[in-house]
Design a protein around this motif. Structure first.
Motif, PDB file in Angstrom:
ATOM      1  N   ALA A 255      51.303  71.029 -10.316  1.00  0.00           N
ATOM      2  CA  ALA A 255      51.852  69.953  -9.494  1.00  0.00           C
ATOM      3  C   ALA A 255      53.029  70.412  -8.638  1.00  0.00           C
ATOM      4  O   ALA A 255      53.248  69.888  -7.549  1.00  0.00           O
ATOM      5  N   VAL A 256      53.766  71.408  -9.103  1.00  0.00           N
ATOM      6  CA  VAL A 256      54.919  71.905  -8.339  1.00  0.00           C
ATOM      7  C   VAL A 256      54.467  72.420  -6.966  1.00  0.00           C
ATOM      8  O   VAL A 256      55.202  72.299  -5.990  1.00  0.00           O
ATOM      9  N   ASP A 257      53.238  72.951  -6.886  1.00  0.00           N
ATOM     10  CA  ASP A 257      52.725  73.428  -5.599  1.00  0.00           C
ATOM     11  C   ASP A 257      52.561  72.282  -4.596  1.00  0.00           C
ATOM     12  O   ASP A 257      52.484  72.517  -3.396  1.00  0.00           O
ATOM     13  N   GLY A 258      52.466  71.063  -5.086  1.00  0.00           N
ATOM     14  CA  GLY A 258      52.307  69.902  -4.216  1.00  0.00           C
ATOM     15  C   GLY A 258      53.541  69.026  -4.164  1.00  0.00           C
ATOM     16  O   GLY A 258      53.426  67.811  -3.959  1.00  0.00           O
ATOM     17  N   LEU A 259      54.709  69.615  -4.326  1.00  0.00           N
ATOM     18  CA  LEU A 259      55.948  68.820  -4.302  1.00  0.00           C
ATOM     19  C   LEU A 259      56.089  67.988  -3.034  1.00  0.00           C
ATOM     20  O   LEU A 259      56.695  66.926  -3.049  1.00  0.00           O
ATOM     21  N   TYR A 260      55.520  68.438  -1.941  1.00  0.00           N
ATOM     22  CA  TYR A 260      55.609  67.705  -0.674  1.00  0.00           C
ATOM     23  C   TYR A 260      54.887  66.374  -0.729  1.00  0.00           C
ATOM     24  O   TYR A 260      55.097  65.513   0.119  1.00  0.00           O
ATOM     25  N   PHE A 261      54.032  66.169  -1.729  1.00  0.00           N
ATOM     26  CA  PHE A 261      53.369  64.878  -1.910  1.00  0.00           C
ATOM     27  C   PHE A 261      54.307  63.839  -2.532  1.00  0.00           C
ATOM     28  O   PHE A 261      54.029  62.654  -2.484  1.00  0.00           O
ATOM     29  N   TYR A 262      55.366  64.289  -3.157  1.00  0.00           N
ATOM     30  CA  TYR A 262      56.270  63.420  -3.917  1.00  0.00           C
ATOM     31  C   TYR A 262      57.325  62.797  -3.005  1.00  0.00           C
ATOM     32  O   TYR A 262      57.645  63.337  -1.945  1.00  0.00           O
ATOM     33  N   PRO A 263      57.904  61.675  -3.452  1.00  0.00           N
ATOM     34  CA  PRO A 263      59.006  61.067  -2.697  1.00  0.00           C
ATOM     35  C   PRO A 263      60.173  62.049  -2.567  1.00  0.00           C
ATOM     36  O   PRO A 263      60.365  62.929  -3.413  1.00  0.00           O
TER      37      PRO A 263
ATOM     38  N   LEU B 269      45.077  55.818  -9.050  1.00  0.00           N
ATOM     39  CA  LEU B 269      44.297  56.194 -10.227  1.00  0.00           C
ATOM     40  C   LEU B 269      44.587  57.623 -10.682  1.00  0.00           C
ATOM     41  O   LEU B 269      45.013  57.839 -11.821  1.00  0.00           O
ATOM     42  N   TRP B 270      44.345  58.607  -9.812  1.00  0.00           N
ATOM     43  CA  TRP B 270      44.502  60.004 -10.223  1.00  0.00           C
ATOM     44  C   TRP B 270      45.967  60.341 -10.487  1.00  0.00           C
ATOM     45  O   TRP B 270      46.333  60.769 -11.576  1.00  0.00           O
ATOM     46  N   VAL B 271      46.810  60.146  -9.491  1.00  0.00           N
ATOM     47  CA  VAL B 271      48.225  60.488  -9.659  1.00  0.00           C
ATOM     48  C   VAL B 271      48.892  59.554 -10.668  1.00  0.00           C
ATOM     49  O   VAL B 271      49.672  59.994 -11.511  1.00  0.00           O
ATOM     50  N   GLY B 272      48.571  58.289 -10.589  1.00  0.00           N
ATOM     51  CA  GLY B 272      49.219  57.311 -11.457  1.00  0.00           C
ATOM     52  C   GLY B 272      48.845  57.379 -12.923  1.00  0.00           C
ATOM     53  O   GLY B 272      49.584  56.919 -13.781  1.00  0.00           O
ATOM     54  N   HIS B 273      47.686  57.974 -13.240  1.00  0.00           N
ATOM     55  CA  HIS B 273      47.217  57.979 -14.620  1.00  0.00           C
ATOM     56  C   HIS B 273      46.941  59.372 -15.173  1.00  0.00           C
ATOM     57  O   HIS B 273      46.300  59.507 -16.214  1.00  0.00           O
ATOM     58  N   SER B 274      47.394  60.403 -14.497  1.00  0.00           N
ATOM     59  CA  SER B 274      47.145  61.766 -14.949  1.00  0.00           C
ATOM     60  C   SER B 274      48.460  62.456 -15.277  1.00  0.00           C
ATOM     61  O   SER B 274      49.396  62.435 -14.479  1.00  0.00           O
TER      62      SER B 274
ATOM     63  N   PHE C  17      48.823  65.499 -15.247  1.00  0.00           N
ATOM     64  CA  PHE C  17      48.888  66.681 -14.384  1.00  0.00           C
ATOM     65  C   PHE C  17      50.026  66.577 -13.368  1.00  0.00           C
ATOM     66  O   PHE C  17      50.682  67.554 -13.058  1.00  0.00           O
ATOM     67  N   TRP C  18      50.242  65.378 -12.841  1.00  0.00           N
ATOM     68  CA  TRP C  18      51.201  65.190 -11.757  1.00  0.00           C
ATOM     69  C   TRP C  18      52.643  65.027 -12.238  1.00  0.00           C
ATOM     70  O   TRP C  18      53.558  64.929 -11.427  1.00  0.00           O
ATOM     71  N   VAL C  19      52.857  64.974 -13.549  1.00  0.00           N
ATOM     72  CA  VAL C  19      54.208  64.868 -14.086  1.00  0.00           C
ATOM     73  C   VAL C  19      54.865  66.235 -13.985  1.00  0.00           C
ATOM     74  O   VAL C  19      54.337  67.231 -14.499  1.00  0.00           O
ATOM     75  N   LEU C  20      55.995  66.296 -13.313  1.00  0.00           N
ATOM     76  CA  LEU C  20      56.687  67.562 -13.086  1.00  0.00           C
ATOM     77  C   LEU C  20      57.518  67.946 -14.311  1.00  0.00           C
ATOM     78  O   LEU C  20      58.205  67.089 -14.884  1.00  0.00           O
ATOM     79  N   PRO C  21      57.481  69.223 -14.702  1.00  0.00           N
ATOM     80  CA  PRO C  21      58.274  69.658 -15.853  1.00  0.00           C
ATOM     81  C   PRO C  21      59.768  69.473 -15.590  1.00  0.00           C
ATOM     82  O   PRO C  21      60.282  69.869 -14.554  1.00  0.00           O
ATOM     83  N   GLY C  22      60.421  68.829 -16.530  1.00  0.00           N
ATOM     84  CA  GLY C  22      61.845  68.552 -16.377  1.00  0.00           C
ATOM     85  C   GLY C  22      62.137  67.255 -15.644  1.00  0.00           C
ATOM     86  O   GLY C  22      63.275  66.814 -15.574  1.00  0.00           O
ATOM     87  N   LEU C  23      61.100  66.641 -15.090  1.00  0.00           N
ATOM     88  CA  LEU C  23      61.269  65.377 -14.362  1.00  0.00           C
ATOM     89  C   LEU C  23      60.325  64.303 -14.906  1.00  0.00           C
ATOM     90  O   LEU C  23      59.817  63.463 -14.161  1.00  0.00           O
ATOM     91  N   GLU C  24      60.100  64.350 -16.206  1.00  0.00           N
ATOM     92  CA  GLU C  24      59.179  63.403 -16.828  1.00  0.00           C
ATOM     93  C   GLU C  24      59.601  61.951 -16.629  1.00  0.00           C
ATOM     94  O   GLU C  24      58.757  61.056 -16.625  1.00  0.00           O
ATOM     95  N   ASP C  25      60.894  61.726 -16.413  1.00  0.00           N
ATOM     96  CA  ASP C  25      61.398  60.361 -16.226  1.00  0.00           C
ATOM     97  C   ASP C  25      61.413  59.924 -14.767  1.00  0.00           C
ATOM     98  O   ASP C  25      61.712  58.768 -14.463  1.00  0.00           O
ATOM     99  N   ALA C  26      61.081  60.824 -13.848  1.00  0.00           N
ATOM    100  CA  ALA C  26      61.164  60.516 -12.406  1.00  0.00           C
ATOM    101  C   ALA C  26      60.001  59.628 -11.972  1.00  0.00           C
ATOM    102  O   ALA C  26      58.839  59.974 -12.169  1.00  0.00           O
ATOM    103  N   PRO C  27      60.304  58.483 -11.372  1.00  0.00           N
ATOM    104  CA  PRO C  27      59.221  57.624 -10.860  1.00  0.00           C
ATOM    105  C   PRO C  27      58.677  58.211  -9.552  1.00  0.00           C
ATOM    106  O   PRO C  27      59.395  58.345  -8.584  1.00  0.00           O
ATOM    107  N   PHE C  28      57.406  58.594  -9.573  1.00  0.00           N
ATOM    108  CA  PHE C  28      56.831  59.225  -8.389  1.00  0.00           C
ATOM    109  C   PHE C  28      55.574  58.528  -7.893  1.00  0.00           C
ATOM    110  O   PHE C  28      55.038  58.876  -6.853  1.00  0.00           O
ATOM    111  N   VAL C  29      55.109  57.524  -8.623  1.00  0.00           N
ATOM    112  CA  VAL C  29      53.922  56.776  -8.219  1.00  0.00           C
ATOM    113  C   VAL C  29      54.366  55.521  -7.478  1.00  0.00           C
ATOM    114  O   VAL C  29      55.243  54.791  -7.953  1.00  0.00           O
ATOM    115  N   GLN C  30      53.773  55.292  -6.322  1.00  0.00           N
ATOM    116  CA  GLN C  30      54.104  54.098  -5.545  1.00  0.00           C
ATOM    117  C   GLN C  30      53.670  52.836  -6.287  1.00  0.00           C
ATOM    118  O   GLN C  30      52.666  52.839  -6.986  1.00  0.00           O
TER     119      GLN C  30
END
Length: 159
Positions: free
Chosen positions: A25-33, A108-113, A115-128
């Motif tokens: 998921a770190v490779d796709g950081l640009y997808f995150y807020p 669905l994919w990002v919100g329920h997987s 995979f998209w939870v970033l290490p060290g940022l498990e508490d960060a809200p990233f799903v719209q």
């Protein structure tokens, strides 16, 4: 046949996103807020230059692939050569892609997987939220009205 083509188009969309994050998921950081990106930078997951470079590379490849596939399906596969039909089909594909991105990819994919939870940022809200997603998709729906005009023009010119 259009349903098969729409499914294929969405499958290619999904494959492009998956390729972008093959290394995690770190490779796709640009997808995150932006605030999540800043927190990721602060804990050393990446840096701004790398995020921006990866975003530019992905978005360039993504738009080119999706445009070529769109033109190929409508112009070559469907043998469309008149502007009205090309426009209506392009609008259909772009709108389906838009809502597929919001509902299937984001919610669905990002919100329920995990995979998209970033290490060290498990508490960060990233799903719209649903409201944020709907607002964004409505705005893009208007954008694709114009985008479909451009795609239809290219189809008529090329095919």
């Amino acid at each position: 046949m259009l349903i098969v083509q729409l499914c294929l188009y969405c499958l290619i969309f999904t494959a492009m996103v998956k390729l972008a994050v093959l290394g995690g998921a770190v490779d796709g950081l640009y997808f995150y807020p932006k605030d999540v990106q800043e927190r990721a930078i602060a804990i050393g997951l990446s840096d701004r230059a790398t995020i921006d470079r990866k975003r530019k590379r992905f978005m360039t490849a993504f738009y080119l692939v999706m445009l070529v596939v769109l033109l190929g399906i409508i112009g070559a596969w469907n043998h469309v050569s008149d502007f009205k039909t090309a426009y209506l089909q392009a609008l259909l594909f772009l709108e389906v892609m838009n809502w597929y991105d919001g509902i299937v990819i984001d919610k669905l994919w990002v919100g329920h997987s995990k995979f998209w939870v970033l290490p060290g940022l498990e508490d960060a809200p990233f799903v719209q939220t649903w409201g944020q997603m709907l607002k964004k998709r409505i705005i893009y729906s208007v954008v694709w009205v114009v985008g479909a005009l451009l795609a239809a023009g290219l189809i008529v010119l090329i095919f």
